[in-house]
Write a protein that holds these residues in place. Sequence first.
Motif, PDB file in Angstrom:
ATOM      1  N   PRO A   1      32.669  33.280  67.336  1.00  0.00           N
ATOM      2  CA  PRO A   1      33.297  31.959  67.415  1.00  0.00           C
ATOM      3  C   PRO A   1      34.594  31.888  66.617  1.00  0.00           C
ATOM      4  O   PRO A   1      34.664  32.328  65.464  1.00  0.00           O
ATOM      5  N   GLY A   2      35.622  31.324  67.248  1.00  0.00           N
ATOM      6  CA  GLY A   2      36.908  31.168  66.592  1.00  0.00           C
ATOM      7  C   GLY A   2      37.763  32.409  66.579  1.00  0.00           C
ATOM      8  O   GLY A   2      38.872  32.401  66.007  1.00  0.00           O
ATOM      9  N   CYS A   3      37.296  33.481  67.197  1.00  0.00           N
ATOM     10  CA  CYS A   3      38.021  34.748  67.195  1.00  0.00           C
ATOM     11  C   CYS A   3      38.427  35.123  68.617  1.00  0.00           C
ATOM     12  O   CYS A   3      37.786  34.718  69.586  1.00  0.00           O
ATOM     13  N   THR A   4      39.493  35.912  68.731  1.00  0.00           N
ATOM     14  CA  THR A   4      39.959  36.350  70.039  1.00  0.00           C
ATOM     15  C   THR A   4      40.180  37.851  70.052  1.00  0.00           C
ATOM     16  O   THR A   4      40.422  38.481  69.013  1.00  0.00           O
ATOM     17  N   VAL A   5      40.114  38.418  71.242  1.00  0.00           N
ATOM     18  CA  VAL A   5      40.411  39.839  71.414  1.00  0.00           C
ATOM     19  C   VAL A   5      41.846  40.133  70.978  1.00  0.00           C
ATOM     20  O   VAL A   5      42.107  41.115  70.280  1.00  0.00           O
ATOM     21  N   ALA A   6      42.779  39.273  71.373  1.00  0.00           N
ATOM     22  CA  ALA A   6      44.189  39.512  71.064  1.00  0.00           C
ATOM     23  C   ALA A   6      44.441  39.586  69.560  1.00  0.00           C
ATOM     24  O   ALA A   6      45.180  40.460  69.080  1.00  0.00           O
ATOM     25  N   ASP A   7      43.829  38.681  68.808  1.00  0.00           N
ATOM     26  CA  ASP A   7      44.035  38.662  67.367  1.00  0.00           C
ATOM     27  C   ASP A   7      43.428  39.905  66.712  1.00  0.00           C
ATOM     28  O   ASP A   7      44.055  40.534  65.852  1.00  0.00           O
ATOM     29  N   ARG A   8      42.216  40.265  67.123  1.00  0.00           N
ATOM     30  CA  ARG A   8      41.561  41.432  66.542  1.00  0.00           C
ATOM     31  C   ARG A   8      42.343  42.701  66.871  1.00  0.00           C
ATOM     32  O   ARG A   8      42.569  43.560  66.011  1.00  0.00           O
ATOM     33  N   LEU A   9      42.764  42.817  68.121  1.00  0.00           N
ATOM     34  CA  LEU A   9      43.501  43.996  68.536  1.00  0.00           C
ATOM     35  C   LEU A   9      44.833  44.099  67.799  1.00  0.00           C
ATOM     36  O   LEU A   9      45.263  45.203  67.413  1.00  0.00           O
ATOM     37  N   ALA A  10      45.489  42.963  67.589  1.00  0.00           N
ATOM     38  CA  ALA A  10      46.749  42.978  66.848  1.00  0.00           C
ATOM     39  C   ALA A  10      46.544  43.522  65.441  1.00  0.00           C
ATOM     40  O   ALA A  10      47.408  44.243  64.910  1.00  0.00           O
ATOM     41  N   ARG A  11      45.419  43.197  64.832  1.00  0.00           N
ATOM     42  CA  ARG A  11      45.146  43.716  63.490  1.00  0.00           C
ATOM     43  C   ARG A  11      44.881  45.220  63.518  1.00  0.00           C
ATOM     44  O   ARG A  11      45.297  45.950  62.617  1.00  0.00           O
TER      45      ARG A  11
END
Length: 337
Positions: free
Chosen positions: A157-167
């Motif tokens: 919840p509150g997380c996205t693939v795009a944000d995780r992948l960017a990290r």
Amino acid sequence: MTSRDILEMLAATGGGPVYAEARTVADRFFGRGVYVRGVVEFSNHCRKNCHYCGLRVANTGLERFRLEPEGILAAAALARELGAGTVVLQSGEDLRYDRRVIGDLVRRIRDTLDVAVTLSLGDFDRDTYAYWRDCGADRYLLKMETFDEALHARLRPGCTVADRLARVEMLQSLGYETGSGIIVGLPGMTDAILAEDIHRLSQLGLEMIAAGPFIPHPSTPLAAPVDHAIEKSLLVTAVLRLLNPGANIPATSALDALAADGRTRGLDAGANVVMPSVTPDAVRGGYSIYPGKNAAGRDVRDAVHGLFERLRNAGYTPVADKGFSRIAGACGGNADV
């Protein structure tokens, strides 16, 4: 290899030939040596609320703990004593530890123990990751769990693939040996999703890749019993080895939680790393990501020595090496994925 090709491999009955091919590839790059990473789980506090994880912030029934820096250093020293060439500092996403505290731990561990240091602490900003890298951290592990956007959003919840992948890509740009991975058998995960996860994971050029089976935790929304995905997880490990020949791939502790010979079966399927917990006995059972994560009532030394005996009996040799990846020598292993 396309996602369709991977899907066909996942659908094939009997993984024996794939396991054998994967083990042959692992032998070519790593021989029968198995890198040992000692994991210090220093806090089970977490600000995230992932539906599959027992450390989720909404789990009010979990007895929480934090180790003081000296306790963390003592556990790291034990890891080195027991034969680990890498110390992994792992926790839930706990903001109580100032980044300078983590940085000081990294420096002291590297300076006194002559080991590589891996961090697995979750989502932070670029400045924090850069600071820890400057302090001497060699590797960072940040698992995707799945690349499927709908499934990822539902389970994190509150997380996205795009944000995780960017990290993940940020960590690579900072010069870390970077690791990521997926959970096999998550509720809602189809073979098509899994094949795409394997494909995308293998396109990243990662030095470390992990695929562990989903195990329901009774204190999460995903507590309902499932058919354990150990065989599928082993097959995924083998496919990942074929696609990423020089990467470090662990035989995960989750395999041992499902079968007494789980980790040796993971090695037979192409893995080349084990990551035993060296968290102090008094609190290690509280790092309950999934049931069976850390066997209760067993002395750390006994558990590690028992694991090493199993490895040797299966024809493998625990190696006290820093164990950097071999992807530079992987001759196109990732280029054609």
